[in-house]
Design a protein around this motif. Structure first.
Motif, PDB file in Angstrom:
ATOM      1  N   LEU A   1       0.794  -1.226   0.000  1.00 52.38           N
ATOM      2  CA  LEU A   1       0.000   0.000   0.000  1.00 52.38           C
ATOM      3  C   LEU A   1       0.828   1.279   0.000  1.00 52.38           C
ATOM      4  N   VAL A   2       2.161   1.154  -0.004  1.00 54.13           N
ATOM      5  CA  VAL A   2       3.041   2.325  -0.022  1.00 54.13           C
ATOM      6  C   VAL A   2       3.480   2.605  -1.453  1.00 54.13           C
ATOM      7  N   ASP A   3       3.344   3.861  -1.877  1.00 56.16           N
ATOM      8  CA  ASP A   3       3.760   4.265  -3.224  1.00 56.16           C
ATOM      9  C   ASP A   3       5.199   4.785  -3.252  1.00 56.16           C
ATOM     10  N   GLU A   4       5.594   5.490  -2.185  1.00 56.17           N
ATOM     11  CA  GLU A   4       6.928   6.067  -2.123  1.00 56.17           C
ATOM     12  C   GLU A   4       7.492   5.931  -0.713  1.00 56.17           C
ATOM     13  N   VAL A   5       8.819   5.908  -0.631  1.00 53.07           N
ATOM     14  CA  VAL A   5       9.526   5.904   0.647  1.00 53.07           C
ATOM     15  C   VAL A   5      10.376   7.161   0.703  1.00 53.07           C
ATOM     16  N   ALA A   6      10.214   7.953   1.761  1.00 51.20           N
ATOM     17  CA  ALA A   6      10.985   9.179   1.948  1.00 51.20           C
ATOM     18  C   ALA A   6      11.777   9.068   3.238  1.00 51.20           C
ATOM     19  N   MET A   7      13.076   9.291   3.143  1.00 53.24           N
ATOM     20  CA  MET A   7      13.967   9.201   4.305  1.00 53.24           C
ATOM     21  C   MET A   7      14.727  10.513   4.471  1.00 53.24           C
ATOM     22  N   ASP A   8      14.815  10.985   5.698  1.00 59.68           N
ATOM     23  CA  ASP A   8      15.716  12.079   6.046  1.00 59.68           C
ATOM     24  C   ASP A   8      16.832  11.449   6.872  1.00 59.68           C
ATOM     25  N   VAL A   9      17.983  11.219   6.249  1.00 54.79           N
ATOM     26  CA  VAL A   9      19.056  10.440   6.853  1.00 54.79           C
ATOM     27  C   VAL A   9      20.032  11.371   7.573  1.00 54.79           C
ATOM     28  N   VAL A  10      20.204  11.120   8.861  1.00 45.65           N
ATOM     29  CA  VAL A  10      21.062  11.937   9.714  1.00 45.65           C
ATOM     30  C   VAL A  10      22.365  11.187   9.979  1.00 45.65           C
ATOM     31  N   PRO A  11      23.511  11.869   9.911  1.00 50.74           N
ATOM     32  CA  PRO A  11      24.794  11.187  10.082  1.00 50.74           C
ATOM     33  C   PRO A  11      25.091  10.822  11.529  1.00 50.74           C
ATOM     34  N   VAL A  12      24.387   9.803  12.012  1.00 49.52           N
ATOM     35  CA  VAL A  12      24.624   9.254  13.342  1.00 49.52           C
ATOM     36  C   VAL A  12      24.371   7.754  13.262  1.00 49.52           C
ATOM     37  N   VAL A  13      25.124   6.984  14.022  1.00 46.89           N
ATOM     38  CA  VAL A  13      24.950   5.525  14.077  1.00 46.89           C
ATOM     39  C   VAL A  13      24.358   5.170  15.435  1.00 46.89           C
ATOM     40  N   PHE A  14      23.188   4.517  15.435  1.00 50.34           N
ATOM     41  CA  PHE A  14      22.535   4.122  16.679  1.00 50.34           C
ATOM     42  C   PHE A  14      23.002   2.750  17.165  1.00 50.34           C
ATOM     43  N   GLY A  15      23.251   1.841  16.238  1.00 54.75           N
ATOM     44  CA  GLY A  15      23.668   0.503  16.631  1.00 54.75           C
ATOM     45  C   GLY A  15      22.523  -0.440  16.903  1.00 54.75           C
ATOM     46  N   SER A  16      21.454   0.057  17.486  1.00 58.16           N
ATOM     47  CA  SER A  16      20.254  -0.735  17.742  1.00 58.16           C
ATOM     48  C   SER A  16      19.105   0.225  17.997  1.00 58.16           C
ATOM     49  N   GLY A  17      17.900  -0.325  18.006  1.00 54.65           N
ATOM     50  CA  GLY A  17      16.738   0.515  18.269  1.00 54.65           C
ATOM     51  C   GLY A  17      15.548   0.120  17.432  1.00 54.65           C
ATOM     52  N   LYS A  18      14.690   1.105  17.141  1.00 61.00           N
ATOM     53  CA  LYS A  18      13.476   0.890  16.356  1.00 61.00           C
ATOM     54  C   LYS A  18      13.804   1.118  14.880  1.00 61.00           C
ATOM     55  N   ARG A  19      13.581   0.092  14.075  1.00 56.98           N
ATOM     56  CA  ARG A  19      13.972   0.132  12.667  1.00 56.98           C
ATOM     57  C   ARG A  19      12.982   0.930  11.806  1.00 56.98           C
ATOM     58  N   PHE A  20      13.522   1.591  10.794  1.00 56.39           N
ATOM     59  CA  PHE A  20      12.699   2.372   9.865  1.00 56.39           C
ATOM     60  C   PHE A  20      11.592   1.509   9.268  1.00 56.39           C
ATOM     61  N   PHE A  21      11.948   0.298   8.818  1.00 58.62           N
ATOM     62  CA  PHE A  21      10.970  -0.579   8.173  1.00 58.62           C
ATOM     63  C   PHE A  21      10.335  -1.573   9.136  1.00 58.62           C
ATOM     64  N   GLY A  22      10.519  -1.382  10.430  1.00 60.40           N
ATOM     65  CA  GLY A  22       9.908  -2.279  11.394  1.00 60.40           C
ATOM     66  C   GLY A  22      10.424  -3.689  11.232  1.00 60.40           C
ATOM     67  N   ARG A  23       9.494  -4.639  11.223  1.00 59.97           N
ATOM     68  CA  ARG A  23       9.880  -6.056  11.143  1.00 59.97           C
ATOM     69  C   ARG A  23       9.574  -6.654   9.767  1.00 59.97           C
ATOM     70  N   VAL A  24       9.763  -5.865   8.705  1.00 60.42           N
ATOM     71  CA  VAL A  24       9.567  -6.387   7.351  1.00 60.42           C
ATOM     72  C   VAL A  24      10.480  -7.589   7.148  1.00 60.42           C
ATOM     73  N   ASP A  25       9.911  -8.694   6.658  1.00 54.68           N
ATOM     74  CA  ASP A  25      10.682  -9.942   6.611  1.00 54.68           C
ATOM     75  C   ASP A  25      10.915 -10.467   5.202  1.00 54.68           C
ATOM     76  N   ARG A  26      10.685  -9.630   4.207  1.00 55.66           N
ATOM     77  CA  ARG A  26      11.018 -10.055   2.848  1.00 55.66           C
ATOM     78  C   ARG A  26      11.496  -8.841   2.057  1.00 55.66           C
ATOM     79  N   GLN A  27      12.088  -9.099   0.897  1.00 58.22           N
ATOM     80  CA  GLN A  27      12.671  -8.041   0.093  1.00 58.22           C
ATOM     81  C   GLN A  27      11.601  -7.239  -0.633  1.00 58.22           C
ATOM     82  N   HIS A  28      11.778  -5.927  -0.664  1.00 58.07           N
ATOM     83  CA  HIS A  28      10.926  -5.028  -1.444  1.00 58.07           C
ATOM     84  C   HIS A  28      11.845  -4.157  -2.289  1.00 58.07           C
TER      85      HIS A  28
END
Length: 203
Positions: free
Chosen positions: A153-180
């Motif tokens: 149901l998503v037509d476009e993906v928009a990301m504002d990427v900030v130069p920081v490395v978290f290492g862990s946390g809440k993922r942008f795509f959540g728990r998507v389990d297959r390739q898109h």
């Protein structure tokens, strides 16, 4: 029909928050610039819910302003709704909000606000498109956004990427389990301490 855009600010390693839902420096660029981003009625947008107006760099201003002005409806999950208390009934942009949740709207919560609670992602997008009219639907990234992407149901993906490395946390795509597959980015804008990217989802 409205364009459905999955969006969030994220770290370079793909996280939108840490394990405690703290965003750290991810949103600093919203407030470190010289150009105020005006909202409806001449007010400044307050994307964070902190009460401070958004001021971005000149490089980001036109992109952010035009993107936010196109949004008619925001789709969010219940976790984010609870974290920001639904921005007290005043979304940072757009006129309507659809909350994906198995729990109803809190009793007595801002009855004047156009917030709709729906327990299914397909129904949520249907309602969001109905409300948005010819404007776009902005889907917050994370678990709910990932479910909406997985449902096709998503037509476009928009990301504002900030130069920081978290290492862990809440993922942008959540728990998507297959390739898109996404198309090559049709927006690439280098701001100050942020890189704006936008991709169409390959059908």
């Amino acid at each position: 029909m409205s364009t459905v855009i999955m969006h969030s600010v994220m770290s370079v390693d793909g996280f939108i928050a840490d394990e405690n839902d703290e965003v750290g420096t991810l949103h600093d660029w919203y407030f470190d610039g010289d150009v105020p981003i005006g909202g409806g009625g001449g007010d400044e947008y307050d994307h964070s819910g902190t009460g401070g107006g958004v001021r971005v760099s000149k490089a980001s201003a036109e992109y952010v302003r035009s993107t936010w002005e196109q949004i008619g409806t925001i789709v969010m999950g219940r976790t984010l709704f609870d974290l920001v208390n639904g921005w007290e009934g005043r979304p940072p942009t757009g006129d309507h909000v659809v909350v994906v949740s198995h729990r109803p709207k809190p009793e007595g919560w801002h009855p004047e606000a156009s917030y709709h609670f729906v327990d299914d992602v397909t129904a949520a997008i249907g309602k969001a498109r109905e409300l948005a009219g010819d404007r776009s639907v902005a889907v917050n990234a994370g678990d709910v956004g990932g479910q909406i992407l997985a449902a096709g149901l998503v037509d476009e993906v928009a990301m504002d990427v900030v130069p920081v490395v978290f290492g862990s946390g809440k993922r942008f795509f959540g728990r998507v389990d297959r390739q898109h597959l996404l198309e090559d980015p049709h927006v690439v804008i280098q701001g100050e301490r942020v890189l704006h990217l936008r991709y169409k989802v390959r059908r």
